[in-house]
Design a protein around this motif. Sequence first.
Motif, PDB file in Angstrom:
ATOM      1  N   THR A  23      -1.582  -4.445   1.796  1.00  8.57           N
ATOM      2  CA  THR A  23      -2.801  -3.638   1.660  1.00  8.57           C
ATOM      3  C   THR A  23      -3.235  -3.540   0.209  1.00  8.57           C
ATOM      4  O   THR A  23      -4.421  -3.718  -0.112  1.00  8.57           O
ATOM      5  CB  THR A  23      -2.575  -2.228   2.235  1.00  8.57           C
ATOM      6  N   MET A  99      -7.893   7.508  -2.843  1.00  4.00           N
ATOM      7  CA  MET A  99      -7.266   6.350  -2.208  1.00  4.00           C
ATOM      8  C   MET A  99      -6.188   5.768  -3.106  1.00  4.00           C
ATOM      9  O   MET A  99      -5.145   5.295  -2.640  1.00  4.00           O
ATOM     10  CB  MET A  99      -8.300   5.272  -1.886  1.00  4.00           C
ATOM     11  N   ASP A 103      -1.074   6.275  -2.161  1.00  4.67           N
ATOM     12  CA  ASP A 103       0.092   5.394  -2.057  1.00  4.67           C
ATOM     13  C   ASP A 103       1.371   6.220  -2.066  1.00  4.67           C
ATOM     14  O   ASP A 103       1.520   7.154  -2.861  1.00  4.67           O
ATOM     15  CB  ASP A 103       0.098   4.410  -3.231  1.00  4.67           C
ATOM     16  N   ARG A 113      -4.747  -0.706  -7.078  1.00  5.30           N
ATOM     17  CA  ARG A 113      -5.142  -0.178  -5.770  1.00  5.30           C
ATOM     18  C   ARG A 113      -6.276   0.838  -5.950  1.00  5.30           C
ATOM     19  O   ARG A 113      -6.048   2.042  -6.113  1.00  5.30           O
ATOM     20  CB  ARG A 113      -3.929   0.484  -5.092  1.00  5.30           C
ATOM     21  N   HIS A 115     -10.404   1.897  -4.570  1.00  6.67           N
ATOM     22  CA  HIS A 115     -11.435   1.673  -3.560  1.00  6.67           C
ATOM     23  C   HIS A 115     -12.566   0.842  -4.164  1.00  6.67           C
ATOM     24  O   HIS A 115     -12.911   1.011  -5.339  1.00  6.67           O
ATOM     25  CB  HIS A 115     -11.977   3.014  -3.058  1.00  6.67           C
ATOM     26  N   ALA A 230      -1.463   5.306   4.388  1.00  5.28           N
ATOM     27  CA  ALA A 230      -2.126   4.683   3.249  1.00  5.28           C
ATOM     28  C   ALA A 230      -1.792   3.208   3.081  1.00  5.28           C
ATOM     29  O   ALA A 230      -2.453   2.502   2.323  1.00  5.28           O
ATOM     30  CB  ALA A 230      -1.781   5.436   1.967  1.00  5.28           C
ATOM     31  N   SER A 236      -7.107   2.959   4.529  1.00  2.00           N
ATOM     32  CA  SER A 236      -7.314   3.141   3.097  1.00  2.00           C
ATOM     33  C   SER A 236      -8.797   3.072   2.747  1.00  2.00           C
ATOM     34  O   SER A 236      -9.291   3.848   1.919  1.00  2.00           O
ATOM     35  CB  SER A 236      -6.553   2.075   2.304  1.00  2.00           C
TER      36      SER A 236
END
Length: 256
Positions: A23, A99, A103, A113, A115, A230, A236
């Motif tokens: 992800t 977001m 994690d 990571r 958005h 997540a 996510s």
Amino acid sequence: MAALEFALPKRGQPLGRVKRWPTNWALVVIDAALVRLIFPIGGVGLALLAQDRGWGLFGWLDWSGAVAWIFAFVVLDFAVWLQHLASHKIPVFWRIHRMHHADSEVDVSTALRFHPIEILLSFIWKGAIIIALGGPAEAVLVFEIVLNGAALFNHANASLPLWLDKVLRLAIVTPDMHRVHHSIRRSETDSNYGFNLSVWDRLFGTYVAQPKLGHDGMELGLGPELTPKAHQLPFSLVIPFLSAERRTERSEINKS
């Protein structure tokens, strides 16, 4: 950084990379594709354009060389710190930014990571600063390289000797310093906003040296509403549109 945290891990990762990394790295691909599609010129391209047209502060003052380089680097670093602060203090920006915090662990993949909406907003903000400064393009290029390298470093789940961490954090953000920022405790999440230079948190009173429960005992993430799912890409991506409340210090203390 991935090799370093594999060889010298700071914390155990019960969920493991196999569930989290697909992800996180998929988000990197999505973010990069969107930026290139919507802003193909990039930050360095904007700096070159500003220089060519004589836009911005450096064009007006006719600054160049080492002075312009250092000034541009420091201003851009502060701009990123300020953007990060706003991402926590302004509710609509926090909905997007959370977001990144959802994690369940913090490692090298967490560094990227973000958005897609936040990535686009970040580019607009940095682009505005770059145009306002008017270059130099080389300084912008160096800053982008250092910023991304620093983010990978300070998100790494790597164990540094205490003496080395103490020396490094006088100038730059270390993994232990930034890990505090990913604590489930709001008083710790609302601290240590720096991504590269550590000076801003010290200057503005947002510096927290260590987590209250220690690095082994602290809980990371955003709690049971968001963190357990997540590692799923669809979930996510919809986190900004969910209505989970921000944590309160009272609920965190009770939980602890």
